[in-house]
Design an enzyme around this catalytic site. Sequence first.
Site, mmCIF file in Angstrom:
data_model
loop_
_atom_site.group_PDB
_atom_site.id
_atom_site.type_symbol
_atom_site.label_atom_id
_atom_site.label_comp_id
_atom_site.label_asym_id
_atom_site.label_seq_id
_atom_site.Cartn_x
_atom_site.Cartn_y
_atom_site.Cartn_z
ATOM 1 N N LYS A 105 -0.612 -18.948 22.284
ATOM 2 C CA LYS A 105 -0.787 -17.496 22.371
ATOM 3 C C LYS A 105 -2.223 -17.105 22.693
ATOM 4 O O LYS A 105 -2.468 -16.008 23.175
ATOM 5 C CB LYS A 105 -0.380 -16.831 21.049
ATOM 6 C CG LYS A 105 1.121 -16.773 20.831
ATOM 7 C CD LYS A 105 1.435 -15.802 19.704
ATOM 8 C CE LYS A 105 2.916 -15.768 19.393
ATOM 9 N NZ LYS A 105 3.182 -14.990 18.168
ATOM 10 N N LYS A 151 17.012 -16.698 29.114
ATOM 11 C CA LYS A 151 17.451 -16.050 27.904
ATOM 12 C C LYS A 151 17.193 -14.546 27.987
ATOM 13 O O LYS A 151 16.175 -14.115 28.532
ATOM 14 C CB LYS A 151 16.610 -16.709 26.814
ATOM 15 C CG LYS A 151 16.796 -16.352 25.421
ATOM 16 C CD LYS A 151 15.865 -17.217 24.566
ATOM 17 C CE LYS A 151 14.540 -16.511 24.331
ATOM 18 N NZ LYS A 151 14.543 -15.556 23.238
ATOM 19 N N LYS A 199 13.202 -9.247 25.548
ATOM 20 C CA LYS A 199 12.588 -7.946 25.809
ATOM 21 C C LYS A 199 11.365 -8.094 26.692
ATOM 22 O O LYS A 199 10.895 -7.137 27.269
ATOM 23 C CB LYS A 199 12.237 -7.236 24.507
ATOM 24 C CG LYS A 199 11.270 -7.989 23.647
ATOM 25 C CD LYS A 199 11.079 -7.275 22.330
ATOM 26 C CE LYS A 199 10.505 -8.222 21.294
ATOM 27 N NZ LYS A 199 11.498 -9.101 20.711
HETATM 28 P P1 ATP Z 1 10.143 -12.189 23.017
HETATM 29 O O1 ATP Z 1 10.588 -12.099 24.430
HETATM 30 O O2 ATP Z 1 8.961 -11.311 22.679
HETATM 31 O O3 ATP Z 1 10.053 -13.586 22.484
HETATM 32 P P2 ATP Z 1 12.777 -11.899 22.070
HETATM 33 O O4 ATP Z 1 13.549 -10.889 22.824
HETATM 34 O O5 ATP Z 1 12.951 -13.352 22.427
HETATM 35 O O6 ATP Z 1 11.279 -11.493 22.183
HETATM 36 P P3 ATP Z 1 12.331 -12.425 19.306
HETATM 37 O O7 ATP Z 1 11.623 -11.383 18.510
HETATM 38 O O8 ATP Z 1 11.582 -13.610 19.782
HETATM 39 O O9 ATP Z 1 13.054 -11.704 20.538
HETATM 40 O O10 ATP Z 1 13.584 -12.956 18.495
HETATM 41 C C1 ATP Z 1 14.183 -12.295 17.391
HETATM 42 C C2 ATP Z 1 15.449 -13.039 17.014
HETATM 43 O O11 ATP Z 1 16.425 -12.898 18.042
HETATM 44 C C3 ATP Z 1 15.268 -14.547 16.838
HETATM 45 O O12 ATP Z 1 16.081 -14.956 15.753
HETATM 46 C C4 ATP Z 1 15.778 -15.118 18.139
HETATM 47 O O13 ATP Z 1 16.279 -16.436 17.981
HETATM 48 C C5 ATP Z 1 16.883 -14.155 18.499
HETATM 49 N N1 ATP Z 1 17.058 -14.082 19.954
HETATM 50 C C6 ATP Z 1 16.156 -13.591 20.836
HETATM 51 N N2 ATP Z 1 16.643 -13.632 22.086
HETATM 52 C C7 ATP Z 1 17.890 -14.168 22.008
HETATM 53 C C8 ATP Z 1 18.915 -14.461 22.968
HETATM 54 N N3 ATP Z 1 18.752 -14.202 24.253
HETATM 55 N N4 ATP Z 1 20.073 -15.000 22.532
HETATM 56 C C9 ATP Z 1 20.256 -15.263 21.218
HETATM 57 N N5 ATP Z 1 19.345 -15.008 20.265
HETATM 58 C C10 ATP Z 1 18.166 -14.463 20.634
HETATM 59 MG MG MG Z 2 11.407 -14.898 21.555
#
Ligand code: ATP
Ligand code: MG
Length: 332
Positions: free
Chosen positions: A112, A195, A198
Amino acid sequence: KPRVLSGMQPSGDSLHLGNYLGALVNWVKTQDDHDAFFFIPDMHAITVTQDPAELRARTRKTAAQFIAGGIDLEKSTLFVQSQVPEHAQLAWVLNCITGFGEASRMTQFKDKSSKGGADAASVGLFTYPILMAADILLYQPQGVPVGDDQRQHVELARDLAKRFNHRFGETFTVPEAFIPKEGARIYDLQNPTSKMSKSAESPAGLINVLDEPKLIAKRIKSAVTDAGSVVAYDKAEKPGVSNLLDILAAVTGKHVPQLVEEFEGKMYGHLKVAVADAVVERLAPIRTRTLELLDDPAELDRLLLAGAAKAREVASKTVSDVYQKVGFLPPL
Ligand code: ATP
Ligand code: MG
């Protein structure tokens, strides 16, 4: 009941379908047979720059979506990290028993902080894993669910628990790391080999829990599908169709092979309509309930303070014990 603890950062304006189906749905299942603590790590959030008003709004929004999505405040303890001062109190003590080199080996900080100069990353970001160790150890859980990216941090929490116990006497439960039951993995609708996230370049492949039903239906109907026309589950050759089938399975509780059978002889368009209807049906009440909760922030804040009070009942015992053991005078 075994105690478990999970957190999710208040980092977006809405949870997306991946967060909901991959994480929140599992949390909701967990609460029946566990003493579950769920929290929003706003103190972790400020390890990178945040807009204050936005952070507050997102914290409330995230909490509201957790409640609307099925976290039952009678069964579980839901709280905001900064409202439980014991997290900061224990983190300081743990900072003081962590080696500088040990903290420097945490790879997430390296990842990071790699962009920008030495001052671009905060010391808070550097000690993030130690705050995370405090988050865990305060509640004396037997197990902590870990995703791949958090494995090293949970290992640090275990090391610090053992070290403290060794130096000051039995204080912390040393938690076992366990791999949580696979939630559904959801992929970007426009780019189905990535995946859903956001941080995606374009929101077109994203479904947010708080999106209007019309927009959700539109995005699903514009999802990228694959060459051919047969609805089949094949992640390598048909990632788009397979993602839609996974979503439909997760939302309806049906198994993928059963769905494939149901769509035999039908076209991709039929599948998209079914997915859009099912997702809208599932998310619409969550959206409505979230908006109701956000409409009364005083009541929402009251619920969160009640959660913080419940969390403090456990956390304050741990901190009293720790403070006494390290040689601090009796508290106020
Ligand atoms: P970033 O892109 O900032 O990493 P993110 O959208 O991946 O954000 P996180 O805050 O990293 O979201 O994840 C929050 C929770 O949601 C975690 O438990 C993660 O495993 C789950 N998660 C995130 N994206 C997915 C996905 N595409 N499918 C299933 N689970 C997900
Ligand atoms: Mg993530």
